[in-house]
Design a protein around this motif. Sequence first.
Motif: not given
Length: 176
Positions: A100-125
């Motif tokens: 499973t790919l879980v994507s989300r916005v973490l935060c932003w500043d004046d110019k950029y948006i910071f995102m996180e992607h996690r690839l998860e399995t039954a065994q963990g990240v």
Amino acid sequence: MNLIFRLIRVMIAALYDQWRGRRLTLLGESALRFRVWPTDLDLNLHMTNARYFSVMDLGRTDLMIRVGLGNAILKNRWQPVLGAANVRFRRSLRPFQRFTLVSRVLCWDDKYIFMEHRLETAQGVAAIAVMQGAFVARGSVVTPAQVLAALGVDDPSPPMPDAVAAWQPLTVAAVT
């Protein structure tokens, strides 16, 4: 993009949810389920590093559509671009393994948006990535404030996680 059938599936599902009125909030999580196919493998018979980035592209596409940016992107001819990425691989993804790919916005500043992607399995990240992204139009960067305005949001950014603040890519001046 070399994942055209996955892209079509992601776009149809996201657009269908939009049509049904199921929209993610800006800070909500997008979750996509995939399987490692033989075309995703390298010579070591696990998912090749480059494919992680391609799958994460799908996650960002899904997230943009589900939060409601699709129309603004098309109308304003915004192009999403990455400025930097930091990926940590924790465990291999094997042939035919589900993840499973879980994507989300973490935060932003004046110019950029910071995102996180996690690839998860039954065994963990299996892998985790932080991406620094922006939109560009007509040769200039579209500010996060403009992106938020297109969504009808004027919320302040969540606090930048310490790990993201420490990681932020070096500027050209810092390198020279």
